[in-house]
Structure formats: C-alpha cells, structure tokens
Design a protein around this motif. Structure first.
Motif: not given
Length: 235
Positions: A4, A208-211, A214, A234-235
């Motif tokens: 990543y 994105t890394l944030k999602t 999940h 896209n963070q």
C-alpha cells in the motif's frame, strides 16, 4: 504493508511492460487473480481445450478473484458453456452477466458415495478452492479432459484415486503465478488486454486507506462482490 506504499523498490527483472490497451488502473484491477486465471486457461488449452468444440468448463470459487476473472476471460475467448460453481446464490446475476451459462452449488457436485468414478459431466475444470470439491470434480471430468488447480481455500488435502487418470486419461495441472518466467509474462498480459471489455463487467470498488479495514472485513466474511483496488493518494 509495502503493498500500500506510493513507491516501492524492487528488482528490475520483476517488471513487466504494460501491454497496449491497458492502463495502470486496469493492471491493478486484473492483478494476480487475473494473471492466474489467464495461466489456468492457457494450461487447459495446451491440454486440448478448444472453443471450436464448445466444451463444458466448470469454474470453482466462481465469485472469487480468480473465478470471476476466469469466467470473463473464457467468455472473451469465445467459450459459451461455462458452469460457475458457487454457494453464493445472491451473486448469480453477476456471474451470468460475465458469461456463466449455468450456476451450480458445490453441494450438488460433492459426492459422498465413495465411487472412484462418477458420471462424466465436465470437459475441463478451473479449480480455485481445492479440498473435497476438487476431489469430486476429478471423478466427473470427461475422457481426455483436464483440471487446473490454483487455490486451496477449502484445504490442501486431495483425497482421490488414480482411476480418472488411467481410465479416462485426464490431466491435473498445477498453476503458479509467482515464479512464472518473466520472458513469458508479456504474452499473458497481452491476452488479458484483449479481454478488458469483458473484465470491466466485473463490479469494481475503489477504496481508500481509511475504508480499507471495512472492506477487508467484508472479504473475510464473504460478503464482498467483485474486485477492489486501493487508492493510495486518496486518504
């Protein structure tokens, strides 16, 4: 987690030029799963599979990465009798849109009568799961057919017998995409590039890394549909 990273250092011999018609995003959508599916199809064609005969081809783990890619690639090559084997009935419409002619549950394939040979139902098989399903399918392959194996989601054991090999002359071909010769990779990617119109029918989700956490949870619980790519920027 180097997978990543925005930048990664690796040996130059590992690099394969991007085929004409493929974008970097396309190559990530295809990924190792698509490359493995293409290798599986190539191995079966070398074993005698030919679209002119319109053989019956079974694909196990049909909703997975290799499975969906295999169905799309087979359809792109002109094969029509593609049997998708999956326990996920809710994904039947997606599999049909990719080119599957029929959907079959694994429970209808696995036989518990211990017969060394079953009725000849499939000419060729792309197996992505291993285990009991792969063992049962070996006994149902038609004379002169073949099965490629590339996954072990259902286990690494293969409880079978030699009769399908010596009485029906079938072949069992192992698929490895990791150490596949670099000088041969460009040809495989070229064939993949010719099938992108079909591959793009697979549902694609960009995360994105944030999602990502999940999405990984949905994959673990078998609720994910289609392919996923991670947008690093896209963070």
């Amino acid at each position: 987690m180097c997978g990543y990273a925005q930048y990664a250092r690796l040996q130059s011999s590992w690099i394969t030029p991007l085929s004409n018609g493929l974008s970097l995003k396309d190559s990530m959508i295809v990924g190792t799963a698509g490359f493995t599916a293409a290798l599986s199809i190539q191995s079966l064609q070398q074993a005698g599979m030919n679209k002119s005969n319109q053989p019956t081809i079974a694909v196990t783990g049909a909703t997975g990465g290799v499975g969906t890619m295999a169905i799309a690639l087979l359809k792109a090559k002109g094969y029509d009798n593609i049997i998708a084997i999956t326990s996920k009935d809710n994904q039947s419409p997606m599999l049909k849109s990719l080119g599957a002619s029929d959907i079959v549950s694994p429970k209808d394939i696995i036989k518990n009568d211990n017969k060394p040979l079953q009725s000849q139902c499939f000419d060729y098989v792309i197996d992505c799961v291993g285990g009991a399903l792969a063992a049962s399918l070996l006994t149902q392959i038609s004379y002169g057919g073949a099965m490629s194996v590339c996954g072990n989601a259902s286990g690494i054991a293969l409880n079978t017998n030699i009769l399908p090999f010596i009485l029906r002359g079938i072949q069992l071909v192992g698929i490895d995409s990791v150490a596949y010769p670099s000088q041969k990779r460009s040809k495989i990617w070229h064939e993949i590039s010719q099938a992108m119109a079909f591959i793009r029918k697979i549902p694609i989700t960009e995360v994105t890394l944030k999602t990502l956490a999940h999405k990984l949870d949905s994959i673990q619980h078998a609720t994910n549909i289609g392919r996923n790519i991670v947008s690093i920027n896209n963070q």
